[in-house]
Motif scaffolding. Structure first.
Motif, short mmCIF file in Angstrom:
data_model
loop_
_atom_site.label_atom_id
_atom_site.label_comp_id
_atom_site.label_asym_id
_atom_site.label_seq_id
_atom_site.Cartn_x
_atom_site.Cartn_y
_atom_site.Cartn_z
N CYS A 201 43.70 48.29 45.94
CA CYS A 201 43.49 49.07 44.72
C CYS A 201 42.54 48.77 43.69
O CYS A 201 42.34 47.45 43.42
CB CYS A 201 45.09 49.37 44.40
SG CYS A 201 46.36 50.04 45.51
N THR A 202 42.33 49.79 43.06
CA THR A 202 41.50 49.27 41.90
C THR A 202 41.71 50.52 40.62
O THR A 202 42.40 51.42 41.01
CB THR A 202 39.87 49.28 42.34
OG1 THR A 202 39.05 48.96 41.01
CG2 THR A 202 39.53 50.93 42.68
N VAL A 203 41.50 50.35 39.65
CA VAL A 203 41.79 51.09 38.39
C VAL A 203 40.45 51.68 37.80
O VAL A 203 39.27 51.07 37.74
CB VAL A 203 42.35 50.25 37.29
CG1 VAL A 203 42.42 50.96 35.97
CG2 VAL A 203 43.72 49.57 37.99
N ALA A 204 40.55 52.79 37.49
CA ALA A 204 39.49 53.67 36.71
C ALA A 204 39.96 54.29 35.35
O ALA A 204 41.18 54.28 35.21
CB ALA A 204 38.78 54.79 37.75
N SER A 205 39.16 55.13 34.79
CA SER A 205 39.63 55.82 33.66
C SER A 205 40.68 56.82 33.91
O SER A 205 41.71 57.00 32.91
CB SER A 205 38.65 56.29 32.90
OG SER A 205 37.99 57.38 33.73
#
Length: 241
Positions: A201-205
């Motif tokens: 998983c990764t995070v964005a705005s």
């Protein structure tokens, strides 16, 4: 008075309508001018602060377009510039070796670190800050199709890492996309109660994105979205019943 929900919905709808054209099928000089400016990633794998910010130069130097960095760690700290290869941006180190490969449009790019295979999302800073602010202003995101507001625990990422997947349960009809971008092609639609493996998983705005295994291969799903252009919802939960 504009409601936070409406602000968030508008921001996400605007982002989803951005051009899907990669904007890379141009001369290097034209691409450099189009992509010049500040870009941000929120992934804590690559930052010792809240975020890592890149500043793209449009002036060619030693066969690459230089990149200045702020708050970046890990693989991103070694990046000094970029070049174009096969219609994608290649981030390179001082010795011109490739570190990461990304594609997308002039508002959002996604790809991976070549050695670790970790995903990476870069967004135009000005756009990302507006979307993040709108998302954080939401008072209630519903859990799936229910009328229950999500708790802080519902936003916790699954403990998925490269080589160690984690199960998640889908709560709604959910688009699985080729890349962690709203403009990316849909590879399939996951149904409510489906149990799939989150690979990483990764995070964005606009929140958390996870790569999952589907019948059509790996695809990306977003944790938080807007249902019927109106209600913010949580699209999956960690673990399966």
């Amino acid at each position: 008075m504009i409601r936070p929900t409406a602000v968030f919905a508008s921001a996400l709808l605007w982002l989803s309508c951005l051009s899907q054209a990669p904007a890379l099928a141009q001369t290097p000089s034209a691409v450099a001018k189009a992509f010049a400016g500040r870009w941000i990633t929120y992934d804590r794998n690559f930052s010792d602060q809240k975020s890592c910010i890149f500043a793209f130069s449009s002036e060619l130097k030693d066969d690459i377009f230089p990149i200045a960095k702020t708050g970046c760690t890990g693989a991103l700290a070694a990046i000094v510039g970029w070049r174009i290869q096969n219609n994608q941006l290649v981030f390179v180190a001082e010795d011109k070796s490739a570190i990461a490969l990304v594609g997308g449009n002039q508002e959002r790019m996604s790809g991976s670190i070549l050695q670790s295979k970790l995903p990476i999302i870069f967004e135009r800073l000005e756009v990302a800050e507006k979307i993040e602010q709108a998302r954080k202003s939401i008072e209630c995101s519903y859990v799936g199709y229910s009328q229950t507001c999500a708790s802080p625990q519902d936003f916790t990422p699954p403990p998925a890492t490269i080589g160690s997947p984690s199960p998640i349960q889908i709560l709604v009809n959910l688009n699985a996309r080729a890349e962690p971008r709203n403009s990316a092609s849909v590879k399939g639609v996951l149904k409510p109660n489906a149990c799939v493996s989150a690979e990483v998983c990764t995070v964005a705005s606009d929140g958390l994105w996870c790569k999952v295994k589907t019948e059509n291969g790996n695809a990306w799903v977003k944790k938080q979205t807007v249902r019927q252009q109106r209600w913010p919802i949580i699209t999956f939960k960690n673990g399966c019943v």
